[in-house]
Scaffold this motif. Sequence first.
Motif, mmCIF file in Angstrom:
data_model
loop_
_atom_site.group_PDB
_atom_site.id
_atom_site.type_symbol
_atom_site.label_atom_id
_atom_site.label_comp_id
_atom_site.label_asym_id
_atom_site.label_seq_id
_atom_site.Cartn_x
_atom_site.Cartn_y
_atom_site.Cartn_z
ATOM 1 N N UNK A 200 0.850 -1.185 0.000
ATOM 2 C CA UNK A 200 0.000 0.000 0.000
ATOM 3 C C UNK A 200 0.890 1.241 0.000
ATOM 4 N N UNK A 201 0.900 1.952 -1.121
ATOM 5 C CA UNK A 201 1.714 3.159 -1.247
ATOM 6 C C UNK A 201 1.035 4.375 -0.646
ATOM 7 N N UNK A 209 -10.504 -9.900 3.889
ATOM 8 C CA UNK A 209 -11.024 -9.397 5.161
ATOM 9 C C UNK A 209 -9.963 -8.657 5.971
ATOM 10 N N UNK A 210 -8.774 -8.435 5.365
ATOM 11 C CA UNK A 210 -7.662 -7.834 6.099
ATOM 12 C C UNK A 210 -7.476 -6.381 5.681
ATOM 13 N N UNK A 211 -7.350 -5.477 6.653
ATOM 14 C CA UNK A 211 -7.121 -4.064 6.371
ATOM 15 C C UNK A 211 -5.619 -3.783 6.350
ATOM 16 N N UNK A 212 -5.185 -3.058 5.318
ATOM 17 C CA UNK A 212 -3.793 -2.659 5.172
ATOM 18 C C UNK A 212 -3.727 -1.150 5.027
ATOM 19 N N UNK A 213 -2.747 -0.532 5.670
ATOM 20 C CA UNK A 213 -2.571 0.911 5.584
ATOM 21 C C UNK A 213 -1.252 1.213 4.885
ATOM 22 N N UNK A 214 -1.077 2.483 4.497
ATOM 23 C CA UNK A 214 0.133 2.892 3.784
ATOM 24 C C UNK A 214 1.374 2.441 4.545
ATOM 25 N N UNK A 215 2.290 1.815 3.822
ATOM 26 C CA UNK A 215 3.520 1.324 4.419
ATOM 27 C C UNK A 215 3.499 -0.152 4.742
ATOM 28 N N UNK A 216 2.342 -0.782 4.645
ATOM 29 C CA UNK A 216 2.237 -2.209 4.928
ATOM 30 C C UNK A 216 2.198 -3.020 3.632
#
Length: 294
Positions: A200-201, A209-216
């Motif tokens: 995630x840029x 079902x998994x949330x990812x934020x910038x940097x992950x």
Amino acid sequence: MTTPQRKPVSRRIDRVDERLHLGPDAQVDDKNLIFAPRPERTDPFLLLAEDWFSSPGFEWHPHRGIETVTTVVDGVLEHGDNAGHAGALVAGDVQWMTAGSGIIHRELAFRNERAHTLQLWVNLPRKKKMVDTRYQDLRAGERPIVQRDGVRVDVVAGRVGGVSGPARTHWPISGAMITLEPGRSTEHPVPGRDRAFCYVMAGRVSVGSRTLVAGQTGWSDPVRGAEATTARITAADGDSPSVVMLYSGEPIRQPVAMGGPFVMNSAAELEQAARDFHAGRFGRIPRQARLRHL
């Protein structure tokens, strides 16, 4: 009798990597390690690094046994190699370089101003380690784009939505940059045999079902028995788009020996690579002038 087509299996995220901030060093103004070399968990990918540099950047250095995929995020990247290639890449451009049997190249900020890049190392199988070197400049304006309902897919390699990316690869790799407007979703095709990563840029997304934020970086391992799978990516609500780098490839499942810029299958092959480089078998280090004009 027609055999009914099976619905693609939905991908899940098996684990998440956090980027590591390494800071400045002798070559760069700042650096993040998006994911580190752990071949047993990332095969066929080796590492993903993010660099900001002005001067000196990455002067002449060798590689063997891998392909590097460099995406220019911002600024202008000046490049050259000892096969006579030279040029400049701007934001959005991608360079796919096959080091193969051995190459010497450099990556600098044009006019020592600034370059911001993401560089992915892709492993090569034993039988392809010593292929001929190759440079591919994949310009942003020349790559196919798939757009639908608030989603933009910039296809670098592999096939999406009936179009194929321009990258020629020595191992089956798919790659795309995906931009989603807030609240939008897409079902991105991924071969079932592939291991995929989703970096995630910008923004925040859910994959499965998994949330990812910038940097992950979310990793999805191969799905046994499934020919076709999809990664359902949904951008969070908000004011700004989310941007995701998604690459996948079938694991090579061979021993990996890494030593600096060389990636081979054994320590003996690494030692041979170093001897070959110092003996001049990669070719001469160029005395190539810097670019003055784009």
